[in-house]
Scaffold this motif. Structure first.
Motif, PDB file in Angstrom:
ATOM      1  N   LYS A 198     -16.258  56.263  -2.418  1.00 20.09           N
ATOM      2  CA  LYS A 198     -15.111  55.282  -2.456  1.00 20.09           C
ATOM      3  C   LYS A 198     -14.087  55.773  -1.374  1.00 20.09           C
ATOM      4  O   LYS A 198     -13.338  55.222  -0.758  1.00 20.09           O
ATOM      5  CB  LYS A 198     -14.616  54.693  -3.471  1.00 20.09           C
ATOM      6  CG  LYS A 198     -15.260  53.656  -4.257  1.00 20.09           C
ATOM      7  CD  LYS A 198     -14.508  53.100  -5.443  1.00 20.09           C
ATOM      8  CE  LYS A 198     -15.318  52.863  -6.569  1.00 20.09           C
ATOM      9  NZ  LYS A 198     -14.538  52.342  -7.815  1.00 20.09           N
ATOM     10  N   ALA A 199     -13.600  56.908  -1.599  1.00 21.45           N
ATOM     11  CA  ALA A 199     -12.628  57.568  -0.985  1.00 21.45           C
ATOM     12  C   ALA A 199     -12.975  58.093   0.268  1.00 21.45           C
ATOM     13  O   ALA A 199     -11.742  58.685   1.140  1.00 21.45           O
ATOM     14  CB  ALA A 199     -11.935  58.528  -1.923  1.00 21.45           C
ATOM     15  N   GLY A 200     -14.130  58.273   0.637  1.00 27.38           N
ATOM     16  CA  GLY A 200     -14.489  58.977   2.029  1.00 27.38           C
ATOM     17  C   GLY A 200     -14.465  60.503   2.067  1.00 27.38           C
ATOM     18  O   GLY A 200     -14.134  61.048   2.921  1.00 27.38           O
ATOM     19  N   ILE A 201     -14.470  60.929   0.714  1.00 28.24           N
ATOM     20  CA  ILE A 201     -14.618  62.533   0.597  1.00 28.24           C
ATOM     21  C   ILE A 201     -16.020  63.032   0.720  1.00 28.24           C
ATOM     22  O   ILE A 201     -16.991  62.654  -0.026  1.00 28.24           O
ATOM     23  CB  ILE A 201     -13.866  62.963  -0.594  1.00 28.24           C
ATOM     24  CG1 ILE A 201     -12.079  62.554  -0.680  1.00 28.24           C
ATOM     25  CG2 ILE A 201     -14.205  64.458  -0.907  1.00 28.24           C
ATOM     26  CD1 ILE A 201     -11.533  62.794  -1.970  1.00 28.24           C
ATOM     27  N   THR A 202     -16.325  63.959   1.726  1.00 26.91           N
ATOM     28  CA  THR A 202     -17.551  64.197   1.758  1.00 26.91           C
ATOM     29  C   THR A 202     -17.603  66.056   1.323  1.00 26.91           C
ATOM     30  O   THR A 202     -18.589  66.381   1.287  1.00 26.91           O
ATOM     31  CB  THR A 202     -18.167  64.284   3.518  1.00 26.91           C
ATOM     32  OG1 THR A 202     -17.036  64.996   4.169  1.00 26.91           O
ATOM     33  CG2 THR A 202     -18.148  62.909   3.789  1.00 26.91           C
ATOM     34  N   ASN A 203     -16.311  66.419   1.625  1.00 22.12           N
ATOM     35  CA  ASN A 203     -16.399  67.974   1.246  1.00 22.12           C
ATOM     36  C   ASN A 203     -15.097  68.364   0.598  1.00 22.12           C
ATOM     37  O   ASN A 203     -14.092  68.575   0.730  1.00 22.12           O
ATOM     38  CB  ASN A 203     -16.226  68.608   2.436  1.00 22.12           C
ATOM     39  CG  ASN A 203     -16.136  70.212   2.201  1.00 22.12           C
ATOM     40  OD1 ASN A 203     -16.312  70.664   1.177  1.00 22.12           O
ATOM     41  ND2 ASN A 203     -16.524  71.105   3.321  1.00 22.12           N
ATOM     42  N   PRO A 204     -15.412  68.007  -0.837  1.00 21.56           N
ATOM     43  CA  PRO A 204     -14.036  67.890  -1.753  1.00 21.56           C
ATOM     44  C   PRO A 204     -13.106  69.141  -1.743  1.00 21.56           C
ATOM     45  O   PRO A 204     -11.983  69.245  -2.006  1.00 21.56           O
ATOM     46  CB  PRO A 204     -14.737  67.663  -3.385  1.00 21.56           C
ATOM     47  CG  PRO A 204     -16.284  67.992  -3.187  1.00 21.56           C
ATOM     48  CD  PRO A 204     -16.412  67.669  -1.757  1.00 21.56           C
ATOM     49  N   GLY A 210     -18.168  69.774  -7.595  1.00 20.53           N
ATOM     50  CA  GLY A 210     -18.583  70.231  -6.259  1.00 20.53           C
ATOM     51  C   GLY A 210     -17.518  70.863  -5.463  1.00 20.53           C
ATOM     52  O   GLY A 210     -17.414  71.084  -4.478  1.00 20.53           O
ATOM     53  N   LEU A 211     -16.626  71.649  -6.375  1.00 21.49           N
ATOM     54  CA  LEU A 211     -15.270  72.394  -5.771  1.00 21.49           C
ATOM     55  C   LEU A 211     -15.929  73.876  -5.330  1.00 21.49           C
ATOM     56  O   LEU A 211     -15.332  74.558  -4.683  1.00 21.49           O
ATOM     57  CB  LEU A 211     -14.413  72.543  -6.678  1.00 21.49           C
ATOM     58  CG  LEU A 211     -13.799  71.174  -7.293  1.00 21.49           C
ATOM     59  CD1 LEU A 211     -12.568  71.302  -7.977  1.00 21.49           C
ATOM     60  CD2 LEU A 211     -13.303  70.129  -6.172  1.00 21.49           C
ATOM     61  N   CYS A 212     -17.190  74.127  -6.114  1.00 21.21           N
ATOM     62  CA  CYS A 212     -17.970  75.416  -5.727  1.00 21.21           C
ATOM     63  C   CYS A 212     -19.375  75.171  -6.037  1.00 21.21           C
ATOM     64  O   CYS A 212     -19.679  74.191  -6.721  1.00 21.21           O
ATOM     65  CB  CYS A 212     -17.212  76.718  -6.715  1.00 21.21           C
ATOM     66  SG  CYS A 212     -17.483  76.456  -8.215  1.00 21.21           S
ATOM     67  N   PRO A 213     -20.277  76.060  -5.326  1.00 18.93           N
ATOM     68  CA  PRO A 213     -21.533  75.893  -5.589  1.00 18.93           C
ATOM     69  C   PRO A 213     -22.020  76.277  -7.056  1.00 18.93           C
ATOM     70  O   PRO A 213     -21.156  76.741  -7.662  1.00 18.93           O
ATOM     71  CB  PRO A 213     -22.264  77.145  -4.850  1.00 18.93           C
ATOM     72  CG  PRO A 213     -21.168  77.369  -3.680  1.00 18.93           C
ATOM     73  CD  PRO A 213     -19.844  77.192  -4.337  1.00 18.93           C
ATOM     74  N   PRO A 214     -22.823  75.491  -7.505  1.00 21.09           N
ATOM     75  CA  PRO A 214     -23.472  75.545  -8.980  1.00 21.09           C
ATOM     76  C   PRO A 214     -23.359  77.297  -9.367  1.00 21.09           C
ATOM     77  O   PRO A 214     -24.013  77.942  -8.627  1.00 21.09           O
ATOM     78  CB  PRO A 214     -24.922  75.155  -8.968  1.00 21.09           C
ATOM     79  CG  PRO A 214     -24.833  74.152  -7.725  1.00 21.09           C
ATOM     80  CD  PRO A 214     -24.058  74.838  -6.646  1.00 21.09           C
ATOM     81  N   GLY A 215     -23.107  77.295 -10.389  1.00 19.14           N
ATOM     82  CA  GLY A 215     -23.034  78.756 -10.972  1.00 19.14           C
ATOM     83  C   GLY A 215     -21.992  79.909 -10.512  1.00 19.14           C
ATOM     84  O   GLY A 215     -22.025  81.013 -10.883  1.00 19.14           O
ATOM     85  N   GLU A 216     -21.045  79.274  -9.575  1.00 20.35           N
ATOM     86  CA  GLU A 216     -19.954  79.967  -9.183  1.00 20.35           C
ATOM     87  C   GLU A 216     -18.650  79.913  -9.555  1.00 20.35           C
ATOM     88  O   GLU A 216     -17.717  80.160  -9.195  1.00 20.35           O
ATOM     89  CB  GLU A 216     -19.990  79.762  -7.280  1.00 20.35           C
ATOM     90  CG  GLU A 216     -21.246  79.960  -6.771  1.00 20.35           C
ATOM     91  CD  GLU A 216     -21.516  81.522  -6.565  1.00 20.35           C
ATOM     92  OE1 GLU A 216     -20.549  82.342  -6.580  1.00 20.35           O
ATOM     93  OE2 GLU A 216     -22.800  81.878  -7.028  1.00 20.35           O
ATOM     94  N   GLY A 217     -18.614  79.208 -10.963  1.00 16.03           N
ATOM     95  CA  GLY A 217     -17.290  78.943 -11.283  1.00 16.03           C
ATOM     96  C   GLY A 217     -16.484  80.209 -11.684  1.00 16.03           C
ATOM     97  O   GLY A 217     -15.386  80.264 -11.584  1.00 16.03           O
ATOM     98  N   GLY A 277       2.727  70.178   0.479  1.00 16.08           N
ATOM     99  CA  GLY A 277       1.923  69.512   1.386  1.00 16.08           C
ATOM    100  C   GLY A 277       1.100  68.909   0.742  1.00 16.08           C
ATOM    101  O   GLY A 277      -0.266  68.674   1.461  1.00 16.08           O
ATOM    102  N   VAL A 278       1.025  68.404  -0.607  1.00 14.71           N
ATOM    103  CA  VAL A 278      -0.495  67.547  -1.013  1.00 14.71           C
ATOM    104  C   VAL A 278      -0.350  66.134  -0.532  1.00 14.71           C
ATOM    105  O   VAL A 278       0.314  65.284  -0.399  1.00 14.71           O
ATOM    106  CB  VAL A 278      -0.106  67.562  -2.718  1.00 14.71           C
ATOM    107  CG1 VAL A 278      -1.328  66.465  -3.177  1.00 14.71           C
ATOM    108  CG2 VAL A 278      -0.006  68.837  -3.211  1.00 14.71           C
ATOM    109  N   ASN A 279      -1.802  65.990   0.039  1.00  9.48           N
ATOM    110  CA  ASN A 279      -1.841  64.556   0.487  1.00  9.48           C
ATOM    111  C   ASN A 279      -3.108  64.018  -0.375  1.00  9.48           C
ATOM    112  O   ASN A 279      -3.049  62.805  -0.631  1.00  9.48           O
ATOM    113  CB  ASN A 279      -2.505  64.661   2.072  1.00  9.48           C
ATOM    114  CG  ASN A 279      -2.659  63.289   2.497  1.00  9.48           C
ATOM    115  OD1 ASN A 279      -1.819  62.163   2.192  1.00  9.48           O
ATOM    116  ND2 ASN A 279      -3.613  63.121   3.329  1.00  9.48           N
ATOM    117  N   TRP A 280      -4.022  64.790  -0.934  1.00  5.92           N
ATOM    118  CA  TRP A 280      -5.228  64.263  -1.387  1.00  5.92           C
ATOM    119  C   TRP A 280      -4.907  64.961  -2.991  1.00  5.92           C
ATOM    120  O   TRP A 280      -5.108  66.251  -3.065  1.00  5.92           O
ATOM    121  CB  TRP A 280      -6.333  64.385  -1.084  1.00  5.92           C
ATOM    122  CG  TRP A 280      -6.573  63.646   0.110  1.00  5.92           C
ATOM    123  CD1 TRP A 280      -6.471  64.039   1.437  1.00  5.92           C
ATOM    124  CD2 TRP A 280      -7.415  62.336  -0.166  1.00  5.92           C
ATOM    125  NE1 TRP A 280      -6.855  62.918   2.230  1.00  5.92           N
ATOM    126  CE2 TRP A 280      -7.578  61.863   1.556  1.00  5.92           C
ATOM    127  CE3 TRP A 280      -7.957  61.497  -0.826  1.00  5.92           C
ATOM    128  CZ2 TRP A 280      -7.959  60.664   1.804  1.00  5.92           C
ATOM    129  CZ3 TRP A 280      -8.638  60.266  -0.488  1.00  5.92           C
ATOM    130  CH2 TRP A 280      -8.721  59.910   0.896  1.00  5.92           C
TER     131      TRP A 280
END
Lengths: 387, 364
Positions: A268-274, A299-306, A362-365
């Motif tokens: 909805k927000a047009g975010i493809t790379n969070p 999806g902020l990092c790959p699975p298992g990379e927390g 500088g927060v926009n999103w």
């Protein structure tokens, strides 16, 4: 669809016991803080949405008892209860009420005064009375199962989880509203704090807080007159998982509702790379391990990379993608308000109004999550630029 | 307003004083299945749902966990309101009219038999000063009736007559459980409830559920039934009971005025008024605020109203469902002639503190 924004937020000073105020007084403290922040008055509010867990304080239909404190006499009141998500659910309800044109300006309020109730007794009633309740004892065991499952999948260590605890309580020192502010907290203290339920130790777990939060949601026309930089709500979504724990065996390690809700909201927000596009995230993490798992599932990092995410400082206040600069749930947890605090803090970051030194430049999103029920999720995404 | 939304499917479980044969999810599924069948769709077609229920009545925190699956919300959006079900209809309506969704469910349930009614009602009173006085909804209603009597505004016989008429609908309604026929003197002569009210002045407690399928304007043409449009919604909240004038019915009028204004009725009378009054003396004043007069032309409570035996919380949706059926001409033995405009009302809060109103119209 017309544009909708958050224009004002307010909170109480959160604490383990707010013995100085009654429940309605505590709620009013957050409402006044919210309205006063932008010079608003009750006359400008068309309707009120309230989030609270009735069984926690043992008060049924509390919005009717405290209708005067809410400034809601003669107005529509929408009382919600969706579990831990309820604060975000209230914000999302306010969004729909305004976006539809039914109301122009809506006040959303969430609160819990856990010192006046018996939360862990109440939370035990969440279990199905025939199948689960007899083996439930509050929330911690449930979170321990989640954490174990996540550790099994990701290999996250107690030290990595402890870094989340340190980040949260250190960030909280810069948030004047936060409950648990521990300036000199160390990883050693966290891993050596007493065991609650393996692998969770005392400092891995969120506190129980007294507190309230309020936000004002307004239509574009009204929003622009109320504040110079509203936090525009560009996407909201909700997803539920099964009620029985056994039906979602991977729990937060494979957090289906968070994946479903975030994917819908990103689209909805047009975010493809969070991880690249979001500037700040306020995630509803009931325990340290949960923040790492939730970052993966968002999806902020790959699975298992927390674990790597926290090791590399990505989510620190000065990292490329700060997570919970407010201190998060690990610092402040008045349940009915907790998810609304995520939304309010994300809005403060977007408006550039976070106080005490926890403003990210500088927060926009910004993205906020709510977590509750049995692994249910609310997502709210907002932006500083008018959509 | 951004868009329009219409009801294309309705359903109810059997409402009965006690439904020990079903748990909450089974009870809710009865209504959901009936509404889906009526709309000609399946559970997987549902994009979002708004439910009405209360943890105190269900004896369980986050009680919507037990019903999430049967309202179709696995990996989808459900939100729960803790008020009369017309509040849930209102929120569900905004989720469609703002363009977020095209197909939604609105669902309500309550099992009054499963809990301690007095205890649940008592828990809504000020916990410090009033609860230990053992107050409940009956006490507020009694005080209200007494205040009306002092003002010369109470007609208990007229109220009892309307309650008895409503109750009699239960004898032929396929979703209700037949209740004994009562006369005005039966009601007036019954055991004391809260002076001057008797136990039969209060609507009987019930277990049951109700559901409807609500769709956006762009989806409305895809269904077999002619859409029944939700043309207005309005609600309002009175002061807490100790702070308000207990002879006033201004709050229900305020809610009705908001719904009528949105519908653009401009003084047009409805064909049918469906009101939820838990106590007999409230039926006529509530109905009057909604546009009914004893001299016509609007009919009153073709469904029988709350006194015919609907559960708390569900009652508003039962009123709406009757309105939909009357407009569609599907009301069976209860069918009235020429119903195209209906105003439906629900209330929650001890003594009727919060009121929720919607207007329904066929055609167009």
């Amino acid at each position: 669809m017309r544009n909708v924004a958050i224009v004002a937020t307010g909170q109480t000073k959160h604490a383990a016991r707010r013995l100085d105020v009654s429940i309605p007084e505590m709620v009013r403290e957050a409402v006044d803080d919210c309205l006063d922040s932008k010079g608003l008055s009750f006359g400008q509010i068309d309707a009120v949405v309230v989030g609270n867990m009735e069984l926690f304080e043992g008060i049924n239909q509390p919005e009717l008892w405290m209708v005067a404190a809410l400034g809601a006499v003669g107005k529509p009141v929408y009382k919600m209860n969706t579990g831990g998500t309820v604060g975000a659910s209230a914000a999302i309800c306010a969004e729909h009420l305004v976006r539809s044109g039914l109301h122009d300006v809506v006040l959303a309020v969430g609160y819990e005064k856990q010192s006046e109730g018996e939360t862990q007794t109440a939370i035990t009633t969440v279990g199905d009375p025939a199948w689960e309740r007899s083996v439930m004892a509050g929330a911690i065991g449930n979170f321990a199962v989640m954490a174990s499952t996540y550790v099994d999948r990701s290999g996250v260590t107690p030290e990595q989880a402890a870094k989340v605890a340190v980040k949260a309580r250190t960030n909280a020192c810069l948030n004047p509203y936060a409950h648990l502010q521990i300036p000199d907290i160390t990883i050693e203290q966290v891993v050596n704090s007493r065991v609650l339920a393996e692998p969770l130790r005392l400092l891995d777990m969120c506190p129980q807080s007294d507190g309230a939060c309020a936000v004002v949601v307004a239509s574009e026309e009204k929003a622009k007159r109320m504040t110079p930089h509203p936090a525009w709500i560009v996407a909201t979504s909700t997803a539920h998982d099964q009620q029985f724990m056994g039906d979602s065996p991977a729990r937060i390690a494979d957090h289906r509702s968070l994946q479903a809700a975030s994917q819908k909201a990103y689209a909805k927000a047009g975010i493809t790379n969070p991880s690249e596009q979001l500037d700040v995230v306020e995630v509803y993490e009931p325990a340290t391990y949960a923040e790492l798992a939730m970052c993966e599932n968002l999806g902020l990092c790959p699975p298992g990379e927390g674990g790597t995410l926290i090791d590399e400082g990505v989510t620190e206040m000065d990292g490329p993608l700060p997570v919970n600069p407010s201190g998060g749930v690990l610092a402040t947890n008045p349940v009915g308000a907790t998810a609304l605090i995520r939304v309010a803090e994300a809005a403060l970051q977007t408006m550039g109004e976070a106080q005490g030194g926890h403003q990210i430049p500088g927060v926009n999103w910004a993205l906020a999550t709510g977590y509750g029920g049995n692994a249910w999720t609310d997502i709210v995404i907002m932006t500083r630029e008018t959509p | 307003m951004a868009g329009r939304a219409a009801i294309v499917g309705v359903g109810q479980s059997v409402h009965a004083p006690n439904r020990p044969d079903v748990d909450y999810s089974e009870l809710v599924w009865e209504a959901v299945k009936a509404a889906l069948d009526d709309a000609g769709i399946g559970l997987l077609d549902i994009e979002n749902s708004v439910t009405a229920a209360m943890d105190f009545w269900d004896g369980r925190t986050i009680a919507n966990m037990s019903t999430a699956e049967v309202v179709g919300s696995y990996l989808k959006s459900e939100a729960r309101l803790c008020a009369d079900a017309i509040a849930a209809l209102t929120y569900g309506w905004t989720r469609l009219t703002d363009g977020s969704f095209d197909i939604g469910l609105v669902v309500a349930h309550c099992k009054e038999s499963a809990g301690n009614l007095h205890g649940v009602e008592n828990a809504a009173f000020d916990p410090f000063t009033e609860r230990r006085l053992d107050a409940d909804a009956d006490v507020v209603a009694g005080c209200s009736a007494r205040a009306l009597a002092d003002a010369g505004l109470l007609d208990l016989d007229a109220g009892a007559e309307l309650a008895a008429a409503g109750r009699s609908v239960s004898q032929s309604h396929p979703e209700l459980t037949p209740l004994d026929a009562l006369t005005v003197s039966d009601i007036r002569g019954a055991d004391n409830l809260a002076e001057p009210l008797t136990v039969l002045d209060k609507a009987p407690a019930a277990d049951g559920s109700a559901a409807l399928v609500l769709v956006s304007e762009r989806a409305a043409g895809d269904f077999d039934h002619d859409p029944v449009w939700v043309t207005g919604v309005g609600s309002s909240t009175a002061k807490y009971w100790t702070h308000r004038d207990l002879t006033s019915f201004d709050t229900v009028r305020e809610a009705a005025d908001r719904a009528r204004a949105m519908a653009g009725w401009n003084g047009h009378a409805p064909d049918l008024v469906e009101t939820s009054a838990q106590f007999s003396f409230q039926i006529a004043p509530y109905a009057a605020a909604l546009g009914w007069s004893p001299d016509g032309p609007a009919a009153l409570n073709a469904s029988g109203g709350w006194h015919a035996g609907n559960p708390y919380i569900v009652t508003g949706l039962s009123r709406v469902i009757e309105g939909v059926r009357q407009i569609r001409g599907d009301a069976g033995d209860r069918q009235l002639d020429g119903v195209n405009r209906v105003i439906a009302h629900g209330t929650s809060g001890n003594g009727g503190q919060a009121h929720f109103v919607t207007t329904l119209e066929g055609g167009r």
